[in-house]
Structure formats: structure tokens, C-alpha cells
Design a protein around this motif. Structure first.
Motif, PDB file in Angstrom:
ATOM      1  N   LEU A 147       0.832  -0.968   0.049  1.00 44.55           N
ATOM      2  CA  LEU A 147      -0.100   0.088  -0.130  1.00 44.55           C
ATOM      3  C   LEU A 147       0.969   1.424   0.340  1.00 44.55           C
ATOM      4  O   LEU A 147      -0.074   2.175  -0.052  1.00 44.55           O
ATOM      5  CB  LEU A 147      -1.173   0.093   1.031  1.00 44.55           C
ATOM      6  CG  LEU A 147      -2.270  -1.092   1.265  1.00 44.55           C
ATOM      7  CD1 LEU A 147      -2.784  -0.686   2.790  1.00 44.55           C
ATOM      8  CD2 LEU A 147      -3.162  -0.548   0.372  1.00 44.55           C
ATOM      9  N   PHE A 148       2.518   0.978  -0.019  1.00 43.24           N
ATOM     10  CA  PHE A 148       3.117   2.311   0.745  1.00 43.24           C
ATOM     11  C   PHE A 148       4.582   2.203  -0.029  1.00 43.24           C
ATOM     12  O   PHE A 148       4.810   2.572   0.056  1.00 43.24           O
ATOM     13  CB  PHE A 148       3.352   2.346   2.493  1.00 43.24           C
ATOM     14  CG  PHE A 148       2.059   3.083   2.789  1.00 43.24           C
ATOM     15  CD1 PHE A 148       1.951   4.025   3.302  1.00 43.24           C
ATOM     16  CD2 PHE A 148       1.452   1.972   3.431  1.00 43.24           C
ATOM     17  CE1 PHE A 148       0.643   4.585   3.873  1.00 43.24           C
ATOM     18  CE2 PHE A 148       0.827   2.266   4.774  1.00 43.24           C
ATOM     19  CZ  PHE A 148       0.137   3.188   4.994  1.00 43.24           C
ATOM     20  N   MET A 186      -6.197  11.492   0.306  1.00 44.37           N
ATOM     21  CA  MET A 186      -4.686   9.654   0.086  1.00 44.37           C
ATOM     22  C   MET A 186      -5.207   8.860  -0.323  1.00 44.37           C
ATOM     23  O   MET A 186      -4.422   8.326  -0.533  1.00 44.37           O
ATOM     24  CB  MET A 186      -4.312  10.932   0.796  1.00 44.37           C
ATOM     25  CG  MET A 186      -4.189  12.518   0.848  1.00 44.37           C
ATOM     26  SD  MET A 186      -2.748  13.180   0.029  1.00 44.37           S
ATOM     27  CE  MET A 186      -1.165  11.578   0.115  1.00 44.37           C
ATOM     28  N   HIS A 187      -6.852   8.079   0.360  1.00 42.35           N
ATOM     29  CA  HIS A 187      -7.091   6.744  -0.216  1.00 42.35           C
ATOM     30  C   HIS A 187      -7.996   6.367  -1.070  1.00 42.35           C
ATOM     31  O   HIS A 187      -8.124   5.288  -0.932  1.00 42.35           O
ATOM     32  CB  HIS A 187      -7.529   6.875   1.754  1.00 42.35           C
ATOM     33  CG  HIS A 187      -7.178   6.499   2.967  1.00 42.35           C
ATOM     34  ND1 HIS A 187      -6.850   7.674   3.790  1.00 42.35           N
ATOM     35  CD2 HIS A 187      -5.934   6.469   3.632  1.00 42.35           C
ATOM     36  CE1 HIS A 187      -6.697   8.420   4.465  1.00 42.35           C
ATOM     37  NE2 HIS A 187      -5.589   7.173   4.825  1.00 42.35           N
ATOM     38  N   ALA A 188      -7.873   7.204  -1.723  1.00 41.16           N
ATOM     39  CA  ALA A 188      -8.738   7.021  -3.209  1.00 41.16           C
ATOM     40  C   ALA A 188      -7.903   5.691  -3.767  1.00 41.16           C
ATOM     41  O   ALA A 188      -6.800   5.720  -4.168  1.00 41.16           O
ATOM     42  CB  ALA A 188      -8.644   8.261  -4.071  1.00 41.16           C
ATOM     43  N   GLY A 189      -8.575   4.895  -4.173  1.00 42.19           N
ATOM     44  CA  GLY A 189      -8.283   3.481  -5.254  1.00 42.19           C
ATOM     45  C   GLY A 189      -7.579   2.668  -4.390  1.00 42.19           C
ATOM     46  O   GLY A 189      -6.638   2.673  -5.580  1.00 42.19           O
ATOM     47  N   LYS A 190      -7.375   3.036  -3.399  1.00 35.13           N
ATOM     48  CA  LYS A 190      -5.811   2.204  -2.956  1.00 35.13           C
ATOM     49  C   LYS A 190      -7.017   0.545  -2.230  1.00 35.13           C
ATOM     50  O   LYS A 190      -6.049  -0.480  -2.149  1.00 35.13           O
ATOM     51  CB  LYS A 190      -5.383   2.525  -1.231  1.00 35.13           C
ATOM     52  CG  LYS A 190      -4.311   4.015  -1.845  1.00 35.13           C
ATOM     53  CD  LYS A 190      -3.698   3.790  -0.820  1.00 35.13           C
ATOM     54  CE  LYS A 190      -2.419   5.355  -1.005  1.00 35.13           C
ATOM     55  NZ  LYS A 190      -2.036   4.735  -1.968  1.00 35.13           N
ATOM     56  N   PHE A 237     -13.332   4.705   2.141  1.00 39.83           N
ATOM     57  CA  PHE A 237     -13.148   5.449   1.175  1.00 39.83           C
ATOM     58  C   PHE A 237     -11.694   5.327   0.211  1.00 39.83           C
ATOM     59  O   PHE A 237     -11.916   6.271  -1.308  1.00 39.83           O
ATOM     60  CB  PHE A 237     -12.582   6.928   1.848  1.00 39.83           C
ATOM     61  CG  PHE A 237     -14.135   8.081   2.559  1.00 39.83           C
ATOM     62  CD1 PHE A 237     -14.681   8.387   1.333  1.00 39.83           C
ATOM     63  CD2 PHE A 237     -13.461   8.271   3.823  1.00 39.83           C
ATOM     64  CE1 PHE A 237     -16.059   9.281   2.096  1.00 39.83           C
ATOM     65  CE2 PHE A 237     -14.992   8.963   4.347  1.00 39.83           C
ATOM     66  CZ  PHE A 237     -15.687   9.889   3.376  1.00 39.83           C
ATOM     67  N   SER A 238     -11.136   4.199   0.586  1.00 42.15           N
ATOM     68  CA  SER A 238     -10.473   3.377  -0.494  1.00 42.15           C
ATOM     69  C   SER A 238     -11.493   2.645  -1.485  1.00 42.15           C
ATOM     70  O   SER A 238     -10.504   2.288  -2.856  1.00 42.15           O
ATOM     71  CB  SER A 238      -9.290   2.780   0.241  1.00 42.15           C
ATOM     72  OG  SER A 238      -9.925   1.777   0.708  1.00 42.15           O
ATOM     73  N   ALA A 242     -17.398   4.531  -3.191  1.00 43.80           N
ATOM     74  CA  ALA A 242     -16.414   5.437  -1.928  1.00 43.80           C
ATOM     75  C   ALA A 242     -17.496   6.646  -2.557  1.00 43.80           C
ATOM     76  O   ALA A 242     -17.047   7.368  -4.010  1.00 43.80           O
ATOM     77  CB  ALA A 242     -15.514   5.548  -1.533  1.00 43.80           C
ATOM     78  N   GLN A 243     -18.285   7.855  -2.166  1.00 43.40           N
ATOM     79  CA  GLN A 243     -18.263   8.988  -2.444  1.00 43.40           C
ATOM     80  C   GLN A 243     -17.594  10.018  -1.357  1.00 43.40           C
ATOM     81  O   GLN A 243     -18.044  10.558  -0.427  1.00 43.40           O
ATOM     82  CB  GLN A 243     -19.524   9.304  -2.484  1.00 43.40           C
ATOM     83  CG  GLN A 243     -20.492   8.652  -3.000  1.00 43.40           C
ATOM     84  CD  GLN A 243     -20.740   8.995  -4.625  1.00 43.40           C
ATOM     85  OE1 GLN A 243     -19.886   9.912  -4.965  1.00 43.40           O
ATOM     86  NE2 GLN A 243     -20.744   7.910  -5.506  1.00 43.40           N
ATOM     87  N   PRO A 244     -16.556  11.017  -2.042  1.00 46.60           N
ATOM     88  CA  PRO A 244     -16.254  11.293  -1.397  1.00 46.60           C
ATOM     89  C   PRO A 244     -17.124  12.725  -0.772  1.00 46.60           C
ATOM     90  O   PRO A 244     -17.604  13.414  -1.209  1.00 46.60           O
ATOM     91  CB  PRO A 244     -14.969  12.656  -1.996  1.00 46.60           C
ATOM     92  CG  PRO A 244     -14.203  12.254  -3.832  1.00 46.60           C
ATOM     93  CD  PRO A 244     -16.110  11.236  -3.552  1.00 46.60           C
TER      94      PRO A 244
END
Length: 263
Positions: A147-148, A186-190, A237-238, A242-244
Motif C-alpha cells: 500500500l505504501f 490520499m486513500h482513493a483507489g487503494k 473511502f479507498s 466511495a463518494q468523497p
């Protein structure tokens, strides 16, 4: 969406009746505690002594936070709990001097008598030690290191100032990075999995031990409560659906409390 409202009821009770008044409200409070429309309540007594303006009377203020004024008036007052509540306080209705709903304002906070979680932890240095120890563990962890991948050198310090602000420290993250929406992005799509979230939670607790953060139950329970809250939002949110959220400030965490998040 309903908004909380605060009801204030001010009583002027003859001194000779204060004991029975308090006993009645002790019994009535059981109905408030059971009401899903009631957030919290508190009965306070004026401390100043008697004088020309008070005579021999005692002054009380009952504060009740309701989920909304409508929930109070059309929910609690029409519920099966209300008759029992009213029966207890009916003898004192004639002693009411004010009974109104008040809408909360953004002006709120805590005083310096209660140290913030940030100060209790040891300030900026403590959170820098925490995130340094944490990301050292993360990058060596088979479950979390993917992830990082390509982690920026300044990432650990950004998270340190984020946590510092969350726990009551300076607004450095807001001033330099943005609010809650920026962190969420920062977590979107992870596509963080539940096993990864749990490993994150475990490792940051290990890092807190290594960094020398306080180990008292009150601090650690508040610390872990935020970690649980924040990581569960990160998982959501990842994800693909998810809706921001709308633009939101950095949440503020305190002793045994959580911010009123609205998705």
C-alpha cells in the motif's frame, strides 16, 4: 437532516423543597436516559448565596440536548416515556422561569484545565517518534508494504502533524495540506482490505509503545478510538463506490469523545 437542539429549563424552587425537587428529577432522569431522542442532560444548581434577587429560593437550570426540536416535541413528548417523566416534574411546573430551545453555534471548545490529548502525549516530538516508528514497521510488513510503495520521504511527518492536529495540537496540517477531505483523497483507489486495516491498527499501537506514548487507560482508549474510527473511514473511502465528502475541517478528538461526522 435534523440538527441537535439544546433545551434549557430554569427553575426557582423554595429552599424547603429542594430535596424533594432533586429526588423527583433523579427519578425523572431515568426516562430521559431511556429516550432515543435525548443525547445528554444535566441539572445544575446556582452556587451563589441568597440575596435581594433570590430571597430564600434556590435556582436550578436543566440542560437537555435533543437530537432535534421536532424529535423532542413530536417524539419524546408523544412517547410512552413522557407520562412518567411529566408525573415526576408536574409539581414544579409552576416554578419554571424559562423553557426554551437553543440552537448550538460553532463557538465551543475546552479550556486549559483539561490537557489536550496532544499535550498529554508529549506534543510534536511524541507524534514524530510515533509515525517514524510506525512507518518503519509498515515498510517491513508483507501485508501493508504494497500500500505504501513509493512512499514520499515527508509522508511520516505529514501524518505526524495530522495526528497532532486531530488530538488538539497546532493546525499545521490544515494550514499546509488542507482539511479532512485532503486526507481522505490520499486513500482513493487503494482498495484497503479489512486484514490490512487491522494490521495498521495493531502496528500503530506497537509503535505507540515503542515511541513512549502514555500508557494510561484513558489516553490509550481515546487514541485507539480515533485509530479505529479513522481506519474504518479509510477503508470506505479507498473503495470503488466511495463518494468523497464535502469539504470538511480536520476532526478534533478529545477524551472519550468523537466528532459528529456526517457522511
Amino acid at each position: 437532516m435534523s440538527t441537535q437542539t439544546v433545551e434549557y429549563i430554569r427553575y426557582r424552587i423554595p429552599e424547603s423543597r429542594t430535596a424533594e425537587f432533586l429526588a423527583a428529577y433523579t427519578r425523572a432522569a431515568a426516562r430521559l436516559a431511556a429516550a432515543p431522542q435525548c443525547v445528554d442532560y444535566e441539572l445544575a444548581r446556582r452556587e451563589e448565596g441568597t440575596g435581594e434577587d433570590t430571597g430564600d429560593d434556590a435556582h436550578f437550570v436543566l440542560r437537555i440536548t435533543w437530537t432535534s426540536a421536532e424529535d423532542h416535541l413530536k417524539g419524546f413528548r408523544t412517547s410512552e416515556l413522557f407520562p412518567g417523566f411529566l408525573a415526576e416534574i408536574r409539581p414544579y411546573i409552576e416554578n419554571i422561569e424559562e423553557m426554551r430551545h437553543y440552537a448550538p453555534t460553532p463557538v465551543r471548545g475546552t479550556g486549559s484545565a483539561l490537557p489536550s490529548l496532544y499535550d498529554w502525549a508529549g506534543g510534536a516530538a511524541a507524534f514524530s517518534r510515533l509515525t517514524s516508528a510506525f512507518y518503519d514497521k509498515v515498510l517491513k510488513d508483507d501485508l501493508l508494504s504494497p500500500l505504501f510503495a513509493g512512499l514520499a520521504p515527508e509522508h511520516a511527518e505529514h501524518v505526524a502533524v495530522w495526528l497532532g492536529e486531530v488530538f488538539g495540537g497546532p493546525t499545521t496540517y490544515s494550514d499546509t495540506q488542507g482539511g479532512h477531505t485532503h486526507m481522505v483523497a490520499m486513500h482513493a483507489g487503494k482498495h484497503i482490505t479489512e486484514p490490512q486495516r487491522r494490521r495498521w491498527v495493531n502496528l500503530i499501537q506497537d509503535a505507540a509503545d515503542e515511541a513512549g506514548l502514555p500508557t494510561d487507560a484513558e489516553f490509550r482508549s481515546a487514541f485507539l478510538a480515533y485509530v479505529e474510527w479513522g481506519t474504518r473511514l479509510a477503508v470506505y473511502f479507498s473503495g470503488p463506490d466511495a463518494q468523497p465528502p464535502a469539504e470538511q475541517p480536520v476532526p478534533k478528538w478529545s477524551w472519550g469523545a468523537m466528532p459528529p461526522y456526517r457522511g
